[in-house]
Design a protein around this motif. Structure first.
Motif, short mmCIF file in Angstrom:
data_model
loop_
_atom_site.label_atom_id
_atom_site.label_comp_id
_atom_site.label_asym_id
_atom_site.label_seq_id
_atom_site.Cartn_x
_atom_site.Cartn_y
_atom_site.Cartn_z
N SER A 1 0.83 -1.19 0.00
CA SER A 1 0.00 0.00 0.00
C SER A 1 0.87 1.25 0.00
CB SER A 1 -0.91 0.00 1.23
OG SER A 1 -1.58 1.22 1.34
N GLN A 2 0.31 2.32 -0.49
CA GLN A 2 1.02 3.59 -0.53
C GLN A 2 1.20 4.18 0.87
OE1 GLN A 2 -0.97 6.42 -3.02
NE2 GLN A 2 0.87 7.63 -3.33
N HIS A 3 0.31 3.80 1.80
CA HIS A 3 0.32 4.38 3.15
C HIS A 3 0.56 3.29 4.19
CE1 HIS A 3 -1.17 8.03 1.33
NE2 HIS A 3 -2.09 7.30 0.70
N GLU B 1 2.82 2.17 7.61
CA GLU B 1 3.72 2.56 8.69
C GLU B 1 4.21 1.30 9.37
OE1 GLU B 1 2.73 5.71 11.36
OE2 GLU B 1 1.26 6.53 9.94
N VAL C 1 -1.65 -0.25 7.89
CA VAL C 1 -1.96 0.22 6.54
C VAL C 1 -3.04 1.29 6.63
CG1 VAL C 1 -2.80 -0.46 4.27
CG2 VAL C 1 -1.37 -2.05 5.59
N ALA C 2 -2.71 2.48 6.15
CA ALA C 2 -3.65 3.59 6.06
C ALA C 2 -4.35 3.88 7.39
CB ALA C 2 -4.67 3.34 4.95
N GLY C 3 -3.63 3.70 8.50
CA GLY C 3 -4.18 4.02 9.81
C GLY C 3 -5.21 3.03 10.32
N ARG C 4 -5.39 1.92 9.61
CA ARG C 4 -6.43 0.95 9.99
C ARG C 4 -5.93 -0.03 11.04
NH1 ARG C 4 -7.54 0.41 3.95
NH2 ARG C 4 -5.93 -1.16 4.10
#
Length: 115
Positions: free
Chosen positions: A4-6, A8, A25-28
């Motif tokens: 994914s692009q986002h 952490e 992934v994407a703050g999820r």
């Protein structure tokens, strides 16, 4: 997922030539764990084990499709015959691939310990 692009990175646990990285992934939530193995000095994502027999079936399917492409180039079939021939040649292989994938999934599910 991991591509994914986002993404952490939250934690990493390295032990020899294996590692587990926890990512968000994407703050999820929930967080995802990615297993890595070091191979020839490079870290690679560890995927599921190959499904026994699947590579051979893919090679057989590719061979069938190559043969069919040759027949098409030689104008051996009209459209109806082509569809019939395609189904006759590829269906048993694709059906066996689906069976193997299902058996593998069932086996993988049975290996997951209950919560």
């Amino acid at each position: 997922g991991v591509f994914s692009q986002h993404v952490e990175f939250v934690t990493e646990d390295v032990g020899g030539d294996e590692a587990v990285v926890t990512i968000q992934v994407a703050g999820r939530v929930p967080l995802d764990e990615v297993r890595l193995v070091r191979h020839q000095g490079a870290w690679l994502i560890q995927t599921d084990e190959p499904i026994e027999g699947m590579a051979e079936l893919i090679q057989r399917l590719a061979s069938v499709l190559r043969d069919l492409a040759k027949d098409i180039a030689e104008d051996k079939y009209d459209q109806e015959q082509l569809i019939s021939e395609l189904k006759a040649r590829e269906a048993p292989i694709v059906r066996r691939m689906a069976d193997l994938a299902g058996e593998h999934r069932d086996q993988s599910d049975s290996e997951i310990p209950p919560p």
